[in-house]
Motif scaffolding. Structure first.
Motif, PDB file in Angstrom:
ATOM      1  N   LEU A  39     -47.502  42.169   9.396  1.00 33.75           N
ATOM      2  CA  LEU A  39     -47.531  41.808   7.990  1.00 33.75           C
ATOM      3  C   LEU A  39     -47.382  40.298   7.823  1.00 33.75           C
ATOM      4  CD1 LEU A  39     -45.270  44.677   6.635  1.00 33.75           C
ATOM      5  CD2 LEU A  39     -47.713  44.420   6.216  1.00 33.75           C
ATOM      6  N   GLU A  40     -47.821  39.818   6.696  1.00 36.35           N
ATOM      7  CA  GLU A  40     -47.777  38.381   6.453  1.00 36.35           C
ATOM      8  C   GLU A  40     -46.341  37.862   6.412  1.00 36.35           C
ATOM      9  OE1 GLU A  40     -50.711  36.960   3.371  1.00 36.35           O
ATOM     10  OE2 GLU A  40     -50.778  39.112   2.989  1.00 36.35           O
ATOM     11  N   GLU A  41     -46.130  36.688   6.950  1.00 36.70           N
ATOM     12  CA  GLU A  41     -44.803  36.077   6.952  1.00 36.70           C
ATOM     13  C   GLU A  41     -44.296  35.809   5.546  1.00 36.70           C
ATOM     14  OE1 GLU A  41     -44.541  32.654   9.401  1.00 36.70           O
ATOM     15  OE2 GLU A  41     -45.111  33.699  11.243  1.00 36.70           O
ATOM     16  N   ARG A  42     -45.228  35.567   4.607  1.00 43.78           N
ATOM     17  CA  ARG A  42     -44.820  35.241   3.241  1.00 43.78           C
ATOM     18  C   ARG A  42     -44.044  36.377   2.578  1.00 43.78           C
ATOM     19  NH1 ARG A  42     -47.628  37.807  -0.609  1.00 43.78           N
ATOM     20  NH2 ARG A  42     -49.626  38.792  -0.063  1.00 43.78           N
ATOM     21  N   LEU A  43     -44.198  37.608   3.105  1.00 36.25           N
ATOM     22  CA  LEU A  43     -43.467  38.737   2.544  1.00 36.25           C
ATOM     23  C   LEU A  43     -41.981  38.675   2.875  1.00 36.25           C
ATOM     24  CD1 LEU A  43     -46.023  41.603   3.318  1.00 36.25           C
ATOM     25  CD2 LEU A  43     -45.619  40.488   1.124  1.00 36.25           C
ATOM     26  N   GLY A  44     -41.630  37.903   3.900  1.00 34.93           N
ATOM     27  CA  GLY A  44     -40.225  37.701   4.244  1.00 34.93           C
ATOM     28  C   GLY A  44     -39.503  38.958   4.684  1.00 34.93           C
ATOM     29  N   LEU A  45     -40.159  39.815   5.439  1.00 32.72           N
ATOM     30  CA  LEU A  45     -39.564  41.095   5.833  1.00 32.72           C
ATOM     31  C   LEU A  45     -38.809  41.041   7.156  1.00 32.72           C
ATOM     32  CD1 LEU A  45     -42.476  43.467   4.773  1.00 32.72           C
ATOM     33  CD2 LEU A  45     -40.390  42.930   3.520  1.00 32.72           C
ATOM     34  N   GLY A  46     -38.825  39.890   7.823  1.00 36.03           N
ATOM     35  CA  GLY A  46     -38.034  39.732   9.037  1.00 36.03           C
ATOM     36  C   GLY A  46     -38.610  40.438  10.243  1.00 36.03           C
ATOM     37  N   ASN A  47     -37.727  40.733  11.201  1.00 33.57           N
ATOM     38  CA  ASN A  47     -38.157  41.274  12.489  1.00 33.57           C
ATOM     39  C   ASN A  47     -38.197  42.791  12.554  1.00 33.57           C
ATOM     40  OD1 ASN A  47     -38.434  38.676  13.627  1.00 33.57           O
ATOM     41  ND2 ASN A  47     -36.219  38.596  14.014  1.00 33.57           N
ATOM     42  N   ALA A  48     -37.810  43.463  11.486  1.00 36.22           N
ATOM     43  CA  ALA A  48     -37.807  44.926  11.503  1.00 36.22           C
ATOM     44  C   ALA A  48     -39.213  45.452  11.759  1.00 36.22           C
ATOM     45  CB  ALA A  48     -37.271  45.467  10.185  1.00 36.22           C
TER      46      ALA A  48
END
Length: 289
Positions: free
Chosen positions: A127-136
């Motif tokens: 997923l795109e980094e801009r979503l800010g979902l981390g390493n999960a």
């Protein structure tokens, strides 16, 4: 290079063969129960029609990879995504809207109570980094109250599984969820069933996944599906080598026509070149003039 023994689940044919037929329903149920909340565990599934029509002829229809309902009448869309999707979250919301609308009842007595809807996206990309979902590796989204960070409703559920993040070896598999993720990522590269996957359900799964056991007509479909994956990768390599920018309309048109000539469905072409299917159809019509 060793001969491929097992079906690649990241092909349309492979995914539906391994998880989308009556004979493989137990595999889908077991897999889903590893990623769903405990209160939503499944004991029974019924496959449904994967093509959902819009309200009017002018709107887009939706074609899901798998659609099913459980013992409580809750709805599940399971999507396999090989190609990077810039708007994968928006796509999931759009798909869920079809299953919300179809729950509507005519007349004045309907109280708007809805059954849960799950859109589960199994991704062969990050997923795109801009979503800010981390390493999960697995993400579960709902409608939230933004100040208290509490669910406002549990009726809409979006689960995204970033399969490339899974890097455990057979010796490191700790539970059933690990086992299924390992298979999704590594099945076509295996030459035999690992010792860590000896349970009955995996015995049946591996037996079903053997390419050599496919009837001739199914083997041919699988070979075509794998060939399309290779053509798609070559097309991506071509785009990168030529430095094609996403905003170049003419390049997108040329790529779309090339992919159509190789037998890709319009839906997949639209995803690859990031335009809507209606635009693909216009290009195809204009190319025949």
């Amino acid at each position: 290079m060793p001969k491929e023994i097992y079906i690649d689940p990241f092909t349309d044919f492979g995914f539906k063969k391994l998880f989308g037929e009556e004979e493989s329903k137990e595999h889908l149920i077991d897999f889903l129960n590893q990623i769903l909340p405990k209160e939503d565990l499944i004991s029974h599934l019924q496959y449904g029609q994967n093509e959902h029509l819009p309200k009017t002829a002018l709107d887009r229809k939706a074609i899901f990879d798998l659609y099913c309902t459980n013992q409580s009448g809750e709805h599940f869309i399971i999507e396999l995504q090989r190609a990077t999707q810039m708007h994968i979250v928006d796509r999931s919301i759009y798909y869920s809207s079809f299953l919300i609308q179809q729950q509507g009842r005519k007349g004045k007595n309907w109280n708007y109570q809805l059954q849960k809807v799950y859109v589960i996206s199994i991704l062969d990309f990050l997923l795109e980094e801009r979503l800010g979902l981390g390493n999960a590796l697995i993400h579960h989204g709902q409608i939230m109250e933004i100040h208290q960070h509490q669910p406002l409703s549990n009726k809409l559920n979006y689960i995204f599984i970033e399969v490339p993040k899974f890097n455990k070896s057979p010796a490191e598999l700790k539970n059933r969820k690990d086992q299924w993720l390992f298979l999704l990522k590594n099945l076509p590269n295996l030459q035999k069933r690992p010792k860590a996957l000896q349970e009955r359900i995996f015995q049946r799964f591996f037996d079903r996944a053997k390419i050599a056991k496919l009837p001739p007509e199914e083997a041919e479909k699988y070979i075509i599906a794998k060939g399309k994956m290779g053509d798609y990768k070559n097309t991506l390599d071509y785009r990168e080598a030529k430095g094609v920018e996403k905003g170049k309309f003419e390049e997108k048109k040329n790529l779309a026509l090339k992919l159509h000539g190789k037998g890709f469905p319009i839906k997949e072409i639209a995803e690859m070149v990031e335009v809507n299917p209606e635009q693909i159809e216009k290009w195809l019509k204009s190319s025949k003039k």
